[in-house]
Design an enzyme around this catalytic site. Structure first.
Site, short mmCIF file in Angstrom:
data_model
loop_
_atom_site.label_atom_id
_atom_site.label_comp_id
_atom_site.label_asym_id
_atom_site.label_seq_id
_atom_site.Cartn_x
_atom_site.Cartn_y
_atom_site.Cartn_z
CB THR B 14 -0.89 0.06 1.26
OG1 THR B 14 -0.06 0.12 2.42
CG2 THR B 14 -1.79 -1.16 1.34
CG ASP B 15 0.21 4.60 -2.44
OD1 ASP B 15 -0.88 4.94 -1.93
OD2 ASP B 15 0.38 4.56 -3.66
CD GLN B 16 1.64 10.12 1.42
OE1 GLN B 16 2.55 9.95 2.24
NE2 GLN B 16 1.35 11.32 0.94
CG MET B 17 -4.29 8.00 -2.70
SD MET B 17 -4.42 7.91 -4.51
CE MET B 17 -2.77 8.42 -5.01
#
Lengths: 141, 141, 141, 141
Positions: B14-17
């Site tokens: 995952t990323d910060q979105m």
């Protein structure tokens, strides 16, 4: 007690030395934790939605041999008895019956803002039940 | 024909979105290929040892929705009929029955030095058998 | 107009084929975008805090040659004129004067919930100013 | 002595907690090593071509705070005096003047087959010159 997961090494996880990059084992440890939290009834994604985070405060690995592409690996994890807000998990990575890597991660329960908070009682209880004595599994100092 | 694999999204993906990073789907496509080559009797690790490489010469994705942590995803792949040294595979990524991503990769058979080489006859034959008509599966232009 | 960034290939970005893994170029494209948004006065981190997101809706690459560890690479990007909520950026990756990879990403402006929203006027204006005609830079169909 | 490098956090390096994923710091440490080996006259890519490898045999991190997207980070590294075939490097990661992470990696010189080998004399000499006393820099036990 302990939990093991088995899966195949991905091509993208190798580097030009021809074995798995040393940082990838930490990602595998995390995958083990995800499965372990689900197994004890607290899927980590749901914990986060409830404001219960366990960020990593320390991580460590000892590498004996590199894992190889396309072969199955086994990652085993042992919860240790929590101390205050902190929980430690020890890990072993094996491939074809050989021990490749030993490691641990240490986590501190935090809220959504990163502030330390007590481990909720029902989670603490479950982890205490599951926790293995340090005579079981690897235990790096 | 087609092959599907199921696995859980990793936290590190995952990323910060709050959803899976868009480059990660290409890693999942590769995992599907690894399984598909094994299924047709040519584990990719062994092919490389014999000097048979299929580096990616083109890759493409269309993203509808982001995959979410800890949920199961299904990746399905369709081999297409090779043209000369080139093989194309189309992919579909689903989660909870929703189509998230469509994509493809195009590969050219090369030797250990990266020079183009014919696809060995027995592999070509197997891929021809396995190849799906473009009426099956997604097919981005 | 266009923007170029130069940096060294990381060891972790290689795979056992001895060159950079094909998914990594998408991460480099993203790094170029980060620099480009900052250059035109809208650091992407600040945009997100204001509810202005540009998730990737399509990505594509053509690979000629693999980038090598420890050598410098140059990534150049060209904004294209937005159409509605969509913005496209084209990219070129070079190492030692050789073109390695061409690609593009297509983005759609969204709010924090992933809903499509108009590109804010002052950002649209800046991108229009910066946008290069398709006669400049690579332009994969 | 010590060496510092500065660069910007990449979007792909964050996870859904909104900060850099804990495994990424090991990749940054590696980038520091790449720069440090070049600085002392032995680019690591060339060492590998000569059969001189320094695989990681141990890695460790303590995390105080997570690095944030798009901000600059500074990674500083200190070589320690080699013992036999082993070299240790200690690291500090800072952002906006705050210490985020401390860590180290331990390496053992190996040949192309992974066998332990002496550190070549001219490299050993350079590292000895460069090595910092443990009173300088962080030094996790």
């Amino acid at each position: 007690m302990a939990l093991s997961i088995d899966f195949r090494v991905r091509y993208a996880e190798t580097d030009q030395m021809g074995v798995v990059h040393h940082a990838v084992y930490y990602v595998w440890f995390e995958q083990l934790r995800t499965e372990y939290f689900r197994k004890i009834g607290f899927p980590y994604g749901q914990l986060e939605e409830q404001g219960v985070f366990f960020p990593v405060v320390e991580s460590r690995c000892e590498y004996k041999e590199g894992a190889r592409y396309d072969g199955e690996v086994k990652v085993t994890g042992w919860f240790r008895k929590p101390r205050g807000v902190r929980v430690r998990i020890d890990y072993l990575v094996e491939q074809k019956g050989r021990v490749l890597v030993k490691g641990y991660t240490l986590h501190a329960r935090a809220d959504a803002n990163g502030k330390p908070r007590r481990i909720p009682a029902e989670i603490l209880e479950k982890i205490m039940e599951e926790a293995a004595p340090i005579t079981e599994g690897p235990h790096l100092n």
